[in-house]
Write a protein that holds these residues in place. Structure first.
Motif, mmCIF file in Angstrom:
data_model
loop_
_atom_site.group_PDB
_atom_site.id
_atom_site.type_symbol
_atom_site.label_atom_id
_atom_site.label_comp_id
_atom_site.label_asym_id
_atom_site.label_seq_id
_atom_site.Cartn_x
_atom_site.Cartn_y
_atom_site.Cartn_z
ATOM 1 N N GLY A 1 0.780 -1.244 0.000
ATOM 2 C CA GLY A 1 0.000 0.000 0.000
ATOM 3 C C GLY A 1 0.801 1.278 0.000
ATOM 4 N N GLY A 2 2.141 1.207 -0.139
ATOM 5 C CA GLY A 2 2.964 2.399 -0.204
ATOM 6 C C GLY A 2 2.610 3.252 -1.419
ATOM 7 N N ILE A 3 2.613 4.573 -1.243
ATOM 8 C CA ILE A 3 2.221 5.509 -2.301
ATOM 9 C C ILE A 3 3.385 6.447 -2.627
ATOM 10 C CG2 ILE A 3 0.623 7.391 -2.926
ATOM 11 C CD1 ILE A 3 -1.404 6.131 -1.018
ATOM 12 N N LEU A 4 3.583 6.717 -3.920
ATOM 13 C CA LEU A 4 4.660 7.589 -4.378
ATOM 14 C C LEU A 4 4.155 9.013 -4.585
ATOM 15 C CD1 LEU A 4 6.354 5.150 -6.908
ATOM 16 C CD2 LEU A 4 7.466 6.141 -4.891
ATOM 17 N N TYR A 5 4.934 9.977 -4.087
ATOM 18 C CA TYR A 5 4.640 11.396 -4.267
ATOM 19 C C TYR A 5 5.883 12.101 -4.810
ATOM 20 C CZ TYR A 5 0.533 10.619 -1.297
ATOM 21 O OH TYR A 5 -0.646 10.161 -0.781
ATOM 22 N N ASN A 6 5.668 13.130 -5.627
ATOM 23 C CA ASN A 6 6.810 13.921 -6.097
ATOM 24 C C ASN A 6 7.177 14.977 -5.060
ATOM 25 O OD1 ASN A 6 5.025 16.079 -6.428
ATOM 26 N ND2 ASN A 6 4.797 15.762 -8.636
ATOM 27 N N SER A 7 8.170 15.794 -5.378
ATOM 28 C CA SER A 7 8.667 16.784 -4.416
ATOM 29 C C SER A 7 7.648 17.874 -4.123
ATOM 30 C CB SER A 7 9.965 17.409 -4.934
ATOM 31 O OG SER A 7 9.739 18.058 -6.186
ATOM 32 N N LYS A 8 6.598 17.973 -4.957
ATOM 33 C CA LYS A 8 5.535 18.956 -4.731
ATOM 34 C C LYS A 8 4.384 18.365 -3.912
ATOM 35 C CE LYS A 8 6.430 21.551 -8.985
ATOM 36 N NZ LYS A 8 5.849 22.050 -10.266
ATOM 37 N N GLY A 9 4.550 17.105 -3.507
ATOM 38 C CA GLY A 9 3.516 16.463 -2.721
ATOM 39 C C GLY A 9 2.378 15.905 -3.544
ATOM 40 N N GLU A 10 2.607 15.702 -4.849
ATOM 41 C CA GLU A 10 1.571 15.207 -5.746
ATOM 42 C C GLU A 10 1.773 13.715 -6.028
ATOM 43 O OE1 GLU A 10 1.359 19.348 -8.395
ATOM 44 O OE2 GLU A 10 2.717 17.692 -8.935
ATOM 45 N N ARG A 11 0.689 12.953 -5.943
ATOM 46 C CA ARG A 11 0.746 11.549 -6.355
ATOM 47 C C ARG A 11 0.768 11.512 -7.887
ATOM 48 N NH1 ARG A 11 -3.377 6.649 -4.458
ATOM 49 N NH2 ARG A 11 -2.137 4.940 -5.373
ATOM 50 N N PHE A 12 1.648 10.680 -8.483
ATOM 51 C CA PHE A 12 1.856 10.791 -9.934
ATOM 52 C C PHE A 12 1.791 9.479 -10.706
ATOM 53 C CE2 PHE A 12 5.972 10.287 -7.860
ATOM 54 C CZ PHE A 12 6.560 9.276 -8.593
ATOM 55 N N MET A 13 1.890 8.331 -10.075
ATOM 56 C CA MET A 13 2.027 7.083 -10.835
ATOM 57 C C MET A 13 0.814 6.785 -11.716
ATOM 58 S SD MET A 13 4.856 5.571 -11.019
ATOM 59 C CE MET A 13 4.094 4.263 -11.964
ATOM 60 N N SER A 14 -0.373 7.208 -11.311
ATOM 61 C CA SER A 14 -1.554 6.949 -12.145
ATOM 62 C C SER A 14 -1.499 7.707 -13.462
ATOM 63 C CB SER A 14 -2.827 7.312 -11.378
ATOM 64 O OG SER A 14 -2.810 8.687 -11.008
ATOM 65 N N ASN A 15 -0.636 8.710 -13.555
ATOM 66 C CA ASN A 15 -0.456 9.443 -14.817
ATOM 67 C C ASN A 15 0.357 8.645 -15.832
ATOM 68 O OD1 ASN A 15 -1.777 11.653 -13.666
ATOM 69 N ND2 ASN A 15 0.139 12.531 -12.901
ATOM 70 N N TYR A 16 1.066 7.614 -15.356
ATOM 71 C CA TYR A 16 1.963 6.850 -16.219
ATOM 72 C C TYR A 16 1.452 5.438 -16.522
ATOM 73 C CZ TYR A 16 5.359 10.542 -15.208
ATOM 74 O OH TYR A 16 6.002 11.748 -15.099
ATOM 75 N N HIS A 17 0.669 4.853 -15.595
ATOM 76 C CA HIS A 17 0.232 3.470 -15.800
ATOM 77 C C HIS A 17 -1.030 3.205 -14.979
ATOM 78 C CE1 HIS A 17 0.427 -0.976 -15.919
ATOM 79 N NE2 HIS A 17 1.182 -0.808 -16.996
ATOM 80 N N HIS A 18 -1.925 2.380 -15.526
ATOM 81 C CA HIS A 18 -3.191 2.121 -14.847
ATOM 82 C C HIS A 18 -3.029 1.347 -13.541
ATOM 83 C CE1 HIS A 18 -2.643 -1.697 -17.015
ATOM 84 N NE2 HIS A 18 -3.479 -2.232 -16.142
ATOM 85 N N LEU A 19 -1.885 0.640 -13.388
ATOM 86 C CA LEU A 19 -1.628 -0.087 -12.141
ATOM 87 C C LEU A 19 -0.962 0.794 -11.088
ATOM 88 C CD1 LEU A 19 -0.398 -3.575 -13.449
ATOM 89 C CD2 LEU A 19 -2.619 -3.020 -12.433
ATOM 90 N N ALA A 20 -0.693 2.042 -11.471
ATOM 91 C CA ALA A 20 -0.081 3.016 -10.556
ATOM 92 C C ALA A 20 1.181 2.445 -9.889
ATOM 93 C CB ALA A 20 -1.106 3.473 -9.518
ATOM 94 N N GLU A 21 1.212 2.436 -8.546
ATOM 95 C CA GLU A 21 2.417 1.980 -7.828
ATOM 96 C C GLU A 21 2.729 0.504 -8.050
ATOM 97 O OE1 GLU A 21 1.584 5.835 -5.961
ATOM 98 O OE2 GLU A 21 0.288 4.132 -6.533
ATOM 99 N N LEU A 22 1.764 -0.264 -8.542
ATOM 100 C CA LEU A 22 1.982 -1.695 -8.765
ATOM 101 C C LEU A 22 2.317 -2.018 -10.220
ATOM 102 C CD1 LEU A 22 -0.750 -3.331 -6.499
ATOM 103 C CD2 LEU A 22 1.676 -2.975 -6.020
#
Length: 537
Positions: free
Chosen positions: A265-286
């Motif tokens: 369940g770990g979530i990735l955030y950029n330096s601005k505090g924004e979650r971003f993985m869903s912008n790159y892949h439908h599985l997001a962090e997985l």
């Protein structure tokens, strides 16, 4: 271009030569497990560059992928492996991997490896990126590799047919014609030869040729380079896996934050505090780890930052400490409480899909020379290894090598006269600075994102150093080690230049698309040059 051998004019006196049935190079899971599966009547020598606990296995946090869940099967595991491999997995090898997973886990359990159990005494199964089912076995939470390594190491020391050579460096593989017959070693300044009916390379990967890596200092590709020098073929060298989440901290830039953290369940955030993985892949962090690594890289570029953040603060504190005791304690030591603070992370080199070309029994293209584990080019991982398939690969193909040896014992071994030229170190070489320059160039010019100009610049650098060194007298182990790093680096960079597409872990900025029409192929290198073969050929 690559031809330096160290076997010239060595006087094979009686004290310089020892005879074994099998010599195994490396004490990770592949080497130790192979040795323990060999018939107890067979005399085995196992060689390690430092100690038997100094390997990638010992620091592996993830676990072992095994399809044992009620809703799982080898077929589902196979499809996950194939999908992650971006169309380049060898189907036959992948089927062997998943179909023989359970029997090898059962053998580890019989050896006393304590996999994590739930309250009902059933094995706990974890989830990781690109796996469609929970199938990851762990021991000690995030200390799986260390616990397996310690258990196998203890059994190794008790085995009467196994002799352990620690702090021993592989200089070269000895061949007669096209058959391997022994190894030239160096231990505490003394050179000696072990003649053997069979030689098994389980020498691990080559991560330390990159500046940013999770691998220990011993991983300089010595086994792979020695195999190339004795005529073996290597394959898929351009496919280098970068782990997405490696601790980025002034006190530690090489500690791996396990894939399982995102699986839980770990979530990735950029330096601005924004979650971003869903912008790159439908599985997001997985998503598959090559996609996650590239996504983090692009996000760091966008935000002009050196890292992103992995957040588990929303998870139960006691669960985090119990599930990830190693990660938790490591971070606490540097003043970071991961139950309260986000973890600064960045990608780093982690694993090599390519290696010495082998068949389903670990046989290389050199007679009597075998290979298993990360040193092997089984083509089972394709262009991108599915998480937690690496320890499994070492088990499955290590056992297959042992079974082949048990069923095909050779007759008596003929001792031959081997030459070795006593050499002096070259005072003009600043090996430490040269090696660090190579590592830096590999990280920035043959790393997560690659482009023609950078690769050509790096290739020129490597060829220049090889041309300089191949006629020099190299005796100092750091010099030979550097030559090994250059040898392996050459194959990686040249293959990355040749593959004009993006596939799996290999991403060309100037060829961003996967090209199945022209590049569903494997690149193979040997002293005879390069060859291209179709997938599964």
């Amino acid at each position: 271009m690559i031809y330096k051998r160290y076997l010239q004019n060595f006087d094979t006196k009686k004290d310089d030569v020892v005879i074994f049935d099998v010599v195994i190079i490396g004490t990770g899971i592949a080497g130790m497990y192979t040795a323990l599966n060999i018939d107890k009547r067979i005399k085995v020598a196992i060689i390690t560059k430092k100690t038997i606990q100094n390997s990638n296995t010992a620091i592996a946090q993830g676990g072992i992928a095994v399809p044992i869940g009620n809703d799982d099967s080898p077929d589902i595991h196979y499809m996950d492996t194939i999908k992650a491999g971006s169309g380049l997995c060898n189907s036959k090898m992948a089927k062997i991997l998943v179909s023989e997973a359970l029997i090898n886990i059962e053998m580890l359990i019989k050896m006393g490896v304590p996999f994590d159990l739930d309250d009902e005494n059933k094995i706990v199964l974890g989830q990781e990126g690109a796996h469609t089912k929970k199938r990851i076995l762990h021991a000690g939470g995030d200390a799986t590799g260390r616990i397996i390594s310690e258990h196998l190491g203890a059994k190794l020391k008790l085995a009467e047919n196994i002799t352990i050579f620690e702090n021993t460096f592989l200089v070269d593989i000895i061949t007669i014609g096209h058959a391997a017959v022994g190894v030239l070693l160096k231990q505490k300044g003394k050179k000696f030869i072990l003649f053997s009916k069979y030689i098994v390379l389980a020498s691990g990967g080559y991560g330390y040729i990159y500046k940013y890596t999770t691998n220990p200092e011993v991983t300089t590709g010595d086994g792979c380079a020695a195999a190339i020098r004795c005529g073996a073929k290597v394959v898929d060298m351009e496919f280098v896996q970068f782990h997405p989440t490696v601790l980025f901290h002034p006190m530690n830039n090489s500690f791996l934050i396990s894939e399982a953290v995102r699986g839980e369940g770990g979530i990735l955030y950029n330096s601005k505090g924004e979650r971003f993985m869903s912008n790159y892949h439908h599985l997001a962090e997985l998503a598959p780890r090559d996609i996650v690594a590239r996504s983090i890289f692009f996000e760091m570029q966008k935000t002009n930052s050196k890292n992103v953040f992995l957040d588990v603060t929303h998870l139960d504190k006691e669960f985090i400490k119990r599930r990830f005791p190693n990660i938790y304690s490591k971070c606490i030591k540097i003043g970071l409480d991961i139950t309260k603070e986000r973890i600064p992370v960045a990608p780093a080199q982690h694993y090599s899909m390519g290696g010495v070309l082998s068949d389903e029994n670990g046989k290389t293209t050199v007679e009597n020379l075998f290979v298993c584990g990360e040193a092997a080019g089984t083509m089972v991982h394709g262009a991108n290894r599915l998480a937690s398939n690496s320890l499994l690969e070492g088990l499955v193909f290590g056992r297959r090598i042992a079974q082949f040896i048990n069923n095909h014992q050779l007759g008596s071994l003929k001792i031959i006269s081997i030459g070795y030229k006593e050499e002096r170190g070259n005072d003009n070489l600043n090996i430490i600075s040269e090696a660090e320059l190579l590592r830096e160039k590999m990280s920035f010019q043959a790393g997560i994102i690659r482009i023609n100009g950078d690769l050509r610049n790096l290739l020129d650098f490597i060829i220049n150093r090889i041309d300089y060194l191949k006629n020099k007298k190299l005796q100092n182990l750091k010099e030979i080690e550097f030559y090994n790093m250059l040898t392996v680096g050459y194959t990686i960079v040249q293959a990355a230049l040749m593959r004009e597409e993006s596939r799996g872990s290999h991403y060309r900025y100037d060829f961003p698309q996967q090209d199945d029409i022209n590049w569903k192929k494997h690149l193979i290198f040997s002293l005879n040059g390069w060859e291209v073969i179709d997938k599964n050929a």
